[in-house]
Design a protein around this motif. Structure first.
Motif, mmCIF file in Angstrom:
data_model
loop_
_atom_site.group_PDB
_atom_site.id
_atom_site.type_symbol
_atom_site.label_atom_id
_atom_site.label_comp_id
_atom_site.label_asym_id
_atom_site.label_seq_id
_atom_site.Cartn_x
_atom_site.Cartn_y
_atom_site.Cartn_z
ATOM 1 N N SER A 35 0.836 -1.199 0.000
ATOM 2 C CA SER A 35 0.000 0.000 0.000
ATOM 3 C C SER A 35 0.865 1.240 0.000
ATOM 4 N N THR A 36 0.521 2.185 -0.881
ATOM 5 C CA THR A 36 1.285 3.423 -0.928
ATOM 6 C C THR A 36 1.008 4.273 0.304
ATOM 7 N N GLN A 37 -0.031 3.920 1.047
ATOM 8 C CA GLN A 37 -0.381 4.684 2.225
ATOM 9 C C GLN A 37 0.364 4.205 3.474
ATOM 10 N N THR A 39 3.057 3.743 6.120
ATOM 11 C CA THR A 39 4.166 4.598 6.530
ATOM 12 C C THR A 39 5.182 3.787 7.323
ATOM 13 N N ASP A 42 3.878 3.044 10.806
ATOM 14 C CA ASP A 42 2.861 1.997 10.794
ATOM 15 C C ASP A 42 3.506 0.624 10.639
ATOM 16 N N SER A 72 3.884 12.353 9.684
ATOM 17 C CA SER A 72 3.261 11.236 8.969
ATOM 18 C C SER A 72 4.079 9.959 8.992
ATOM 19 N N GLN A 73 5.412 10.067 9.052
ATOM 20 C CA GLN A 73 6.259 8.888 8.903
ATOM 21 C C GLN A 73 6.886 8.399 10.205
#
Length: 382
Positions: A35-37, A39, A42, A72-73
């Motif tokens: 998934s490009t989403q 991170t 995650d 985000s990362q």
């Protein structure tokens, strides 16, 4: 008329079957591809914290796109410079917490693990710390009191808000001996013991770490293990070891790094700190991170001013993957892996050990785009 209606129905049914088949195939592909989403934070949430260092420009609000990547990362942050003693207490008794406060507030607002760096370090300590008004070295009693005041003030301000601290930074030489710093000259090896005692008294719930570079060198490993064992036997609260990750394409030996992880994990938790991967040549071969070492600029020391060749980019990706495989192997003992910066443009490696070079040591490029290595690191744990 009936025949024409029948043909329309058959056509619609065919479209439906084809559409269903396409959707099924797309769903299967989506499930098989990463998934490009996803991170970094995650992907590694069940292994260890993934951290990054924040600098003054970012904390002052001048780099919003970089702060977005941090949000985000990453799920852990450390201050690159703004919490060092020379910045916080440049003059005796005058504490400046403006940027340190912003750093802690950013971590709290984003529910991040917050790591303090660093309380006692010879390299960026203010000169007044060690001398009297005449410029002479102060007594043991004076330096002890100054250390206590500094640590109690800084750690006390963030009690219950900062999760862990680098209490002492870089006190051991590569040969395993004690660094002959001003702290050591005045207090001997007891300065390390005192620093950890004061930090624990100021915040009994914070995790306390010893942090150093070149920690895969066998002689240095032996020196650090000997020092920490001795202090722990005396009841000094050292909860873990920080292994600085200033690595290159050919150093350190990953097998020796593995041995060090094994050795340090016997003493407590381990953090991989200050991680970056330089692709540039070192003037000395295998370089550590002694800030006082510099080197005159030469073109051969800056071979990639306009970008990395594909073969070097592949080596870069492979080398990072190798180290993260090692970190996953030891994930039961590793609490945090922290990159020393967000993107290539704000890495200190562009100016050390040779000023003015263009290096590419981090996971995001100068345009804040994820490099191919990010996908590879996520795939390791999918």
């Amino acid at each position: 008329m009936l025949k024409r209606t029948h043909m329309r129905i058959m056509t619609l049914m065919c479209y439906a079957v084809i559409s269903f088949s396409i959707c099924t195939i797309q769903k299967a592909v989506a499930q098989s591809e990463p998934s490009t989403q996803m991170t970094l934070k995650d992907a590694y949430k069940d292994k260890f914290y993934i951290g990054t260092a924040l600098n003054a420009w970012q904390l002052m609000g001048n780099k919003p796109s970089e702060m977005h990547i941090a949000q985000s990362q990453f799920n852990s942050i450390v201050a690159e410079n703004v919490m060092k003693s020379g910045r916080i207490q440049a003059k005796e008794g005058e504490f400046n917490f403006e940027l340190a406060d912003k750093f802690v507030e950013f971590g709290e607002q984003n529910n991040m693990h917050i790591h303090g760096h660093t309380l006692i370090w010879h390299s960026q300590a203010p000169r007044w710390f060690f001398t009297d008004q005449q410029g002479n070295l102060v007594s043991k009693e004076v330096l002890t009191e100054r250390m206590k005041t500094h640590i109690f003030t800084v750690v006390g301000r963030y009690k219950g808000r900062i999760d862990s601290w680098d209490v002492v930074n870089e006190a051991i030489e590569d040969d395993g001996s004690y660094r002959n710093s001003k702290f050591y000259q005045i207090l001997g090896e007891d300065f390390i013991k005192l620093a950890f005692k004061f930090a624990h008294q100021a915040d009994p719930d914070a995790e306390l770490y010893y942090n150093d570079y070149s920690m895969a060198i066998p002689s240095k490993r032996n020196g650090v293990v000997k020092m920490v064992k001795k202090l722990k036997d005396e009841g000094i609260p050292i909860h873990g070891i920080g292994m600085q990750g200033h690595i290159g394409l050919n150093h350190p030996d990953i097998k020796e790094f593995d041995k060090s992880l094994e050795a340090y994990s016997q003493l407590g938790k381990v953090m991989i700190t200050e991680l970056e991967l330089s692709v540039l040549p070192s003037p000395w071969g295998d370089a550590g991170a002694e800030l006082s070492d510099t080197y005159t600029y030469e073109d051969k020391m800056n071979p990639f001013p306009n970008g990395l060749p594909e073969d070097v980019q592949r080596q870069f990706t492979q080398r990072y993957v190798e180290f993260f495989k090692l970190f996953l192997k030891h994930s039961d003992h590793i609490s945090r892996v922290a990159l020393w910066g967000i993107n290539d443009g704000n890495s200190w490696k562009n100016n050390w050990p040779v000023r003015g070079r263009t290096d590419y040591p981090l996971l995001f490029d100068r345009d804040n785009q994820a490099k191919p290595v990010v996908k590879e690191l996520i795939e390791l744990v999918r």
